[in-house]
Design an enzyme around this catalytic site. Structure first.
Site, PDB file in Angstrom:
ATOM      1  CD  GLU A 154      -3.164  -0.980   2.027  1.00 32.42           C
ATOM      2  OE1 GLU A 154      -4.321  -1.168   1.622  1.00 32.42           O
ATOM      3  OE2 GLU A 154      -2.895  -0.709   3.214  1.00 32.42           O
ATOM      4  CE1 TYR A 193     -12.870  21.957  18.447  1.00 33.75           C
ATOM      5  CE2 TYR A 193     -14.771  20.500  18.679  1.00 33.75           C
ATOM      6  CZ  TYR A 193     -14.029  21.586  19.114  1.00 33.75           C
ATOM      7  OH  TYR A 193     -14.449  22.307  20.191  1.00 33.75           O
TER       8      TYR A 193
END
EC number: 4.1.1.104
Length: 218
Positions: free
Chosen positions: A86, A132
């Site tokens: 990956e 946030y």
């Protein structure tokens, strides 16, 4: 000669610090349940322009600083244990986002659960209801499902990398970037906790942030 030697020492100590931080954050993710088994991978850009990444099949809770994979930006395995397959999609992001200096990819419970739902907004999987996520990462696009290691995953991320700081891989999990590994880790945790809230809130009516609310934060 002395200046060159001191520069080499500084460079080495910088890499050693980066290795130690990756081991520490990996252990923290594992101990707190954000990572299990050998799932997930971390990477960061070193000062010399190479990539430090977690090796294939490694457990984030048991990383060895000296065995972390070192890879060139062209994908050449330089040293350490064999890198995760990956790492190729990590490289796609680094090559297309000059602000990205670190990447965290986890199979964390709530974000992975979210990635398995049908009907997500592919432009933004997490409609803002707390400030946030907006402040830390902004919109979170959904990348279509591909088997792990498929080159198309990197191709899709390459197209999105310059515009987004976090991505949700369908039926797979989150990928989050940062200006350093700590920032990427903090961004990941904020996203995971927000995904947890989505499932806690369930079918209750949510007061989403308005366009004006979001504009004030951006």
């Amino acid at each position: 000669m002395s200046e060159h030697h001191n520069g080499t020492e500084a460079s080495l100590s910088s890499e050693q610090r980066a290795r130690a931080e990756m081991v520490k954050l990996g252990a923290s993710f594992f101990q707190r349940g954000y990572a299990t088994g050998s799932a997930g991978n971390l990477s960061l850009l070193l000062d010399d322009g190479t990539l430090l990444a977690t090796p294939t099949g490694s457990c984030l809770g048991e990383l060895d600083a000296e065995r972390l994979s070192k890879v060139s930006l062209s994908g050449e395995w330089i040293s350490g244990d064999k890198p995760s397959k990956e790492v190729s999609f990590h490289l796609s992001i680094y090559r297309n986002d000059p602000e990205c200096k670190a990447i965290v990819h986890l199979h964390s419970t709530y974000l992975t659960a979210l990635s398995c739902l049908e009907g997500l907004d592919t432009q933004d999987a997490i409609k803002p209801f707390t400030p946030y996520v907006v402040m830390r990462v902004g919109k979170v696009p959904v990348v279509p499902y591909y088997r792990p290691g498929d080159a198309r995953l990197g191709e899709d991320l390459a197209k999105l990398a310059s515009r987004y700081k976090a991505f949700l891989l369908a039926n797979h999990g989150p990928v989050v970037t940062g200006k350093n590994l700590r920032a990427a880790a903090d961004n990941m945790e904020e996203l995971e906790e927000t995904a947890k809230l989505i499932f806690i809130l369930g079918d209750r009516k949510i007061r989403y942030l308005t366009a004006d609310d979001i504009a004030e934060l951006s």
